[in-house]
Scaffold this motif. Structure first.
Motif, PDB file in Angstrom:
ATOM      1  N   SER A 127     -13.253  42.613 -20.572  1.00 31.74           N
ATOM      2  CA  SER A 127     -12.999  42.763 -22.002  1.00 31.74           C
ATOM      3  C   SER A 127     -13.331  41.485 -22.761  1.00 31.74           C
ATOM      4  O   SER A 127     -13.915  41.529 -23.852  1.00 31.74           O
ATOM      5  CB  SER A 127     -11.537  43.133 -22.234  1.00 31.74           C
ATOM      6  N   GLN A 128     -12.994  40.348 -22.201  1.00 34.06           N
ATOM      7  CA  GLN A 128     -13.267  39.078 -22.874  1.00 34.06           C
ATOM      8  C   GLN A 128     -14.769  38.854 -23.039  1.00 34.06           C
ATOM      9  O   GLN A 128     -15.219  38.400 -24.094  1.00 34.06           O
ATOM     10  CB  GLN A 128     -12.628  37.932 -22.098  1.00 34.06           C
ATOM     11  N   GLN A 166     -16.079  41.132 -25.738  1.00 35.77           N
ATOM     12  CA  GLN A 166     -15.759  40.617 -27.070  1.00 35.77           C
ATOM     13  C   GLN A 166     -16.753  39.545 -27.499  1.00 35.77           C
ATOM     14  O   GLN A 166     -17.249  39.554 -28.636  1.00 35.77           O
ATOM     15  CB  GLN A 166     -14.343  40.049 -27.076  1.00 35.77           C
ATOM     16  N   TRP A 181      -9.132  33.918 -25.838  1.00 31.88           N
ATOM     17  CA  TRP A 181      -9.600  35.250 -25.483  1.00 31.88           C
ATOM     18  C   TRP A 181      -8.528  36.003 -24.697  1.00 31.88           C
ATOM     19  O   TRP A 181      -7.916  35.448 -23.795  1.00 31.88           O
ATOM     20  CB  TRP A 181     -10.892  35.156 -24.661  1.00 31.88           C
ATOM     21  N   SER A 197     -10.040  47.952 -31.186  1.00 27.92           N
ATOM     22  CA  SER A 197      -9.813  47.387 -29.862  1.00 27.92           C
ATOM     23  C   SER A 197      -8.513  46.588 -29.816  1.00 27.92           C
ATOM     24  O   SER A 197      -8.338  45.597 -30.538  1.00 27.92           O
ATOM     25  CB  SER A 197     -10.980  46.478 -29.463  1.00 27.92           C
ATOM     26  N   THR A 207      -6.720  38.969 -29.307  1.00 24.05           N
ATOM     27  CA  THR A 207      -7.440  37.700 -29.355  1.00 24.05           C
ATOM     28  C   THR A 207      -7.348  37.087 -30.741  1.00 24.05           C
ATOM     29  O   THR A 207      -7.030  35.904 -30.908  1.00 24.05           O
ATOM     30  CB  THR A 207      -8.913  37.900 -28.963  1.00 24.05           C
ATOM     31  N   ALA A 254      -9.303  42.937 -28.693  1.00 23.78           N
ATOM     32  CA  ALA A 254      -9.899  42.125 -29.760  1.00 23.78           C
ATOM     33  C   ALA A 254      -8.844  41.737 -30.786  1.00 23.78           C
ATOM     34  O   ALA A 254      -8.829  40.603 -31.289  1.00 23.78           O
ATOM     35  CB  ALA A 254     -11.042  42.883 -30.430  1.00 23.78           C
ATOM     36  N   GLY A 310     -13.104  42.752 -34.940  1.00 28.25           N
ATOM     37  CA  GLY A 310     -13.297  42.085 -33.663  1.00 28.25           C
ATOM     38  C   GLY A 310     -12.349  40.916 -33.458  1.00 28.25           C
ATOM     39  O   GLY A 310     -11.302  40.802 -34.102  1.00 28.25           O
ATOM     40  N   PRO A 311     -12.735  39.984 -32.585  1.00 28.54           N
ATOM     41  CA  PRO A 311     -11.828  38.890 -32.198  1.00 28.54           C
ATOM     42  C   PRO A 311     -11.787  37.708 -33.147  1.00 28.54           C
ATOM     43  O   PRO A 311     -11.047  36.759 -32.906  1.00 28.54           O
ATOM     44  CB  PRO A 311     -12.375  38.464 -30.833  1.00 28.54           C
ATOM     45  N   VAL A 333     -19.273  39.945 -30.809  1.00 31.69           N
ATOM     46  CA  VAL A 333     -18.746  39.235 -31.969  1.00 31.69           C
ATOM     47  C   VAL A 333     -19.854  38.646 -32.846  1.00 31.69           C
ATOM     48  O   VAL A 333     -20.979  38.407 -32.398  1.00 31.69           O
ATOM     49  CB  VAL A 333     -17.800  38.111 -31.479  1.00 31.69           C
TER      50      VAL A 333
END
Length: 444
Positions: free
Chosen positions: A386-387, A390, A380, A84, A90, A87, A59-60, A394
């Motif tokens: 999408s943000q 995330q 982000w 992703s 980010t 992600a 993830g991010p 997360v």
């Protein structure tokens, strides 16, 4: 590796042994050999260097932020993998290493991973979560998943010989030679011969492929162990609705491989001072020491959504737009609003549509990140949708810090408390520029 590839590694090692930097052209060759992993990981780890950790479904950056920003731990060289693109972008923008790939296509016994000491993994939770379709709770899917998990130890070579039928182990002999010599079996049975691709193929019958990612929780640590890596610990995050049957089967595989301790707990982010509710199951496993994971004995002070965002008391947040009114209560049907004078409801991708009832202003991605304990300046990436997705998926950095502190024997409370105090009470220290009209800057 081929002889030519080994020659490149040997040449790079000669530079390293002299204390000289590896030339750029040689490092580029290492990167090509190690792909998708970093070429530097093909070189043996040396005492004093950062210990190597892989983060899967990364993830991010929640786990990395918990480790580096909240706990202040910098002794790990962490490389994350996620499917992703947004992600990954980010995380990279925040300074975290990312490989954009499907983890089920990667080999845990890759030569570049032979000095890995830790694994962090956060399989997607919609298959088990009430927010999804919960296909992971169907008995037919659980049977496939647990059968696959049971085969991981066999493929890695971590089935205790004293649990193996002698006739099956030595079908061509009249008597078991180990029983005759030692009186009982010792060590592990031979590896089954199944490849990791074949083990993963057992999951093909699942109605939702994401369920099968839970098998990776065993595949990666035990695959690394089978390859001879100094793997010492594992941390996992999943929906709080994950059945104990899966946790028990994972624990059994680690126990058969002689891991010292496996432990899990359901943690609520708000109990750790985070300004939003998020309940998740966390599991840890350690090879060389006894570590227990449990909810905190004393919870940290509650942080309300209003406190976190700098709002005045009395604000309400609408999550579902205008809803029909229930004549019995006079309130909107479906529970579409809540008071900001408490921790926020659990964030999801749909949080992008939440708005403050008083003026109709919507949350920004930055504010959504703050609610799950990211600094307001966190970079982000991707579309607005999408943000928000995330930040909804997360791992909260403050919660990640709590879990990782348990594994590494760190006193988590003062570090998490100080981080959150700075985040929520001194917001300008973490933001880019001046806050907007509602705190960090709400979007209309």
């Amino acid at each position: 590796m081929t002889a030519a590839q080994q020659s490149v590694v040997t040449t790079a090692l000669s530079y390293k042994s002299l204390g000289a930097p590896v030339p750029a052209h040689l490092m580029a060759e290492l990167d090509g050999i190690a792909a998708p992993w970093p070429g530097r990981w093909l070189l043996p780890w040396l005492e004093g260097e950062p210990q190597r950790v892989i983060e899967l479904c990364a993830g991010p950056g929640g786990w990395c932020e918990g480790l580096k920003t909240v706990l202040g731990v910098t002794r790990f060289d962490v490389v994350g993998v996620d499917l992703s693109e947004d992600a990954c972008r980010t995380a990279r923008a925040a300074g975290h290493a990312r490989i954009c790939a499907d983890i089920t296509t990667l080999d845990p016994e890759h030569p570049a991973l032979l000095w890995t000491c830790g694994v962090v993994i956060s399989p997607p939770c919609p298959s088990f979560s009430p927010a999804g379709k919960r296909a992971g709770l169907l008995e037919s899917n659980l049977d496939i998943l647990c059968d696959t998990i049971a085969c991981v130890g066999e493929a890695a070579g971590f089935i205790r010989l004293d649990e193996v039928d002698c006739d099956e182990l030595y079908p061509e002999l009249d008597a078991c030679p180990m029983c005759e010599e030692f009186g009982a079996h010792e060590g592990y049975a031979p590896r089954s011969g199944a490849t990791w691709a074949e083990v993963r193929a057992m999951l093909d019958g699942l109605s939702d492929a994401r369920i099968g990612l839970m098998a990776e929780v065993a595949i990666w640590p035990l695959g690394l162990q089978a390859a001879g890596a100094p793997i010492a610990w594992m941390a996992m995050e999943q929906s709080s609705s994950l059945p104990e049957r899966v946790l028990d089967d994972l624990s059994l595989e680690f126990a058969c491989a002689d891991w010292f301790r496996t432990s899990w707990a359901v943690l609520e982010a708000a109990d750790l001072g985070v300004a939003s509710r998020r309940q998740r199951t966390f599991m840890i496993a350690t090879r060389h020491k006894w570590v227990d994971l449990a909810p905190p004995a004393e919870v940290l002070p509650v942080t309300t959504m209003a406190d976190a965002l700098g709002w005045e008391p009395g604000e309400r947040v609408n999550t579902r737009g205008k809803r029909p009114t229930d004549p019995r209560t006079g309130r909107a049907k479906g529970g579409n609003a809540y008071s900001a004078d408490m921790p926020s409801w659990c964030l999801t991708g749909k949080t992008r549509g939440w708005y403050r009832e008083r003026d109709g202003l919507r949350l920004t991605p930055s504010e959504a990140g703050v609610l799950v304990s990211f600094r307001a300046s966190y970079p982000w990436q991707g579309s607005r949708s999408s943000q928000f997705q995330q930040s909804g998926d997360v791992v909260c950095p403050a919660v990640a810090a709590y879990v990782l502190a348990a594994i590494h024997g760190i006193d988590w409370e003062p570090l998490v408390r100080d981080y959150l105090f700075g985040l929520y009470q001194y917001r300008d220290l973490w933001a880019d520029g001046e806050p907007g009209p509602g705190g960090y800057g709400l979007a209309s």
